[in-house]
Motif scaffolding. Sequence first.
Motif, mmCIF file in Angstrom:
data_model
loop_
_atom_site.group_PDB
_atom_site.id
_atom_site.type_symbol
_atom_site.label_atom_id
_atom_site.label_comp_id
_atom_site.label_asym_id
_atom_site.label_seq_id
_atom_site.Cartn_x
_atom_site.Cartn_y
_atom_site.Cartn_z
ATOM 1 N N ALA A 179 0.854 -1.204 0.000
ATOM 2 C CA ALA A 179 0.000 0.000 0.000
ATOM 3 C C ALA A 179 0.888 1.253 0.000
ATOM 4 C CB ALA A 179 -0.897 -0.006 1.227
ATOM 5 N N VAL B 202 0.668 4.046 1.615
ATOM 6 C CA VAL B 202 1.042 4.583 2.952
ATOM 7 C C VAL B 202 2.189 3.785 3.574
ATOM 8 C CG1 VAL B 202 -1.164 5.670 3.573
ATOM 9 C CG2 VAL B 202 -0.804 3.307 4.130
ATOM 10 N N ASP B 203 2.206 2.462 3.345
ATOM 11 C CA ASP B 203 3.293 1.645 3.917
ATOM 12 C C ASP B 203 4.624 1.949 3.225
ATOM 13 O OD1 ASP B 203 1.551 0.333 5.704
ATOM 14 O OD2 ASP B 203 0.842 -0.933 4.056
ATOM 15 N N GLY C 166 -1.186 5.613 9.262
ATOM 16 C CA GLY C 166 -1.997 4.421 9.532
ATOM 17 C C GLY C 166 -3.492 4.717 9.513
ATOM 18 N N ARG D 190 -5.551 5.765 5.711
ATOM 19 C CA ARG D 190 -5.814 4.804 4.622
ATOM 20 C C ARG D 190 -7.121 5.041 3.873
ATOM 21 N NH1 ARG D 190 -1.988 0.524 5.003
ATOM 22 N NH2 ARG D 190 -0.974 0.668 7.018
ATOM 23 N N GLU E 71 -6.994 5.916 -0.052
ATOM 24 C CA GLU E 71 -7.471 4.940 -1.038
ATOM 25 C C GLU E 71 -8.404 5.578 -2.069
ATOM 26 O OE1 GLU E 71 -8.909 1.801 1.464
ATOM 27 O OE2 GLU E 71 -6.857 1.134 1.910
ATOM 28 N N GLU F 94 -5.749 7.222 -4.457
ATOM 29 C CA GLU F 94 -4.386 6.700 -4.332
ATOM 30 C C GLU F 94 -3.514 6.945 -5.578
ATOM 31 O OE1 GLU F 94 -3.744 3.224 -2.115
ATOM 32 O OE2 GLU F 94 -1.884 2.713 -3.139
ATOM 33 N N THR G 253 -8.639 8.912 14.118
ATOM 34 C CA THR G 253 -8.819 8.857 12.666
ATOM 35 C C THR G 253 -9.513 10.125 12.166
ATOM 36 O OG1 THR G 253 -8.911 6.456 12.700
ATOM 37 C CG2 THR G 253 -9.946 7.528 10.813
#
Length: 450
Positions: A2, A4-5, A30, A33, A37, A40, A430
Amino acid sequence: MAYVDEVYDRVVAQNPAQPEFHQAVKEVLGTLRPAIEEKEDEYRKEALLERLTTPERVILFRVPWVDDKGQVQVNNGYRVQFNSAIGPYKGGLRFHPSVTLGTLKFLGFEQTFKNSLTGLPMGGGKGGSDFDPKGKSDREVMAFCQSFMDELYRHIGADEDVPAGDIGVGGREIGYLFGEYKRLTGRYEGVLTGKGLSYGGSLARTQATGYGLIYFLDAMLKENGRSIEGQTIVISGAGNVATYAIEKAEQLGGKVVTCSDSTGWIYDPDGIDVPTLKLVKEQHRARLTEYHELRPNSVYHAHRKGDGTPGVWTTKCDIACPCATQNELELDDAKALVENGCYCVAEGANMPTTLEATQYIQGHGLLFSPGKASNAGGVATSGLEMSQNSERLSWTFDEVDQKLHGIMNNIFRNVADTAKKYGREGDYVTGANIAGFVKVADAMQAQGIV
Ligand code: NDP
């Protein structure tokens, strides 16, 4: 992998030995996401997250000064200008021996989201030094501040970068910094916030972070069918944020039974007496042992983090507000709070709760507000100070306090609604991260690749 990772791995590889910065990026990315998405491919093509996690500019400089014995001392000075997509850089200066570039990158990164949440046009920045004002004479503090400003003045300005206070930087330090800026540039402008009332400061700025925290807490409790009235509250810290959080919580009918500094903490069964705390900390600049001497009914516990003695979080309470420093509330502390029946943690400091402790607290169904939302009242009121300076006007205490209250209610609403919109109702971490991110990301996209 992904997006973000990938970006998190890149941050770790490019910023070795900066664990606090890694931690802040990990926590934010984290939770982003669901928002990432949605767009992205676009974000990836524009390297938006790589740009968001890289400061626009880092200034690192030498700060030489002469102590009272005639000895020359040398400290490191820093200013991290993290992100100016939505306004001039804005964020405090921290003077503490633990300050490193990694600390200031974490704080500047967090500040970008916090400032976005306030709804005011302010970008993110942070600065400071490993200088320790504790135990120094006023003349030594002045000599240090003047030397610090002798370099910093080239990089700041009312429309460029507007620093403020933070740990170790209060009214005295801001005064010396402002005086030197004025002397060097010949300009009388709102280049710093947290100024004294006689030279452009705003009423209610001193109280703003602590009051704002309690306004946010009040909104969060009401949303969840509760109230501050009659609750037992445990607060850490005995500085600017803690003192005014205690004052406001007690005004709203809560009972705050603790406060702490880096060498110990107070349990006061009658509720912390704010005038005594102010006398000890703001006037005498003394340790909390003096509070105990003045209020013999209280109990003083000598304690340093990690020395094996029980800390402030072992006290039974309904609500906990960490208001001292980063990573002061660890997993064991979270367990003690849950075991003792605490149902809400509201952060006053920046990132005071470790990632594991946050997950434990949220996992056990407690209400949890992240500092970037619940302590945003300080920088929001700094924004109001900038407005007053630009207008050449001063608003009354009540005007500023009412605006602060409104801003904290708006931040809570925005955070709660965003969490719900992304299917995470009640997850204010979040909600805060996504709400802060979306505005900055939109502005970055609109401004092209800069
Ligand atoms: P102050 O310097 O006024 O007070 C800090 C308090 O925390 C002191 O009681 C200090 O004890 C204690 N403390 C500091 N470092 C440590 C440590 N390593 N271990 C244990 N205790 C420690 O700072 P503020 O109240 O202004 O700031 C507190 C927190 O709030 C920080 O995280 C800051 O970034 C954040 N914040 C502050 C804002 C503001 O407007 N002031 C705005 C938003 C966030 P001791 O005196 O013994 O060092």
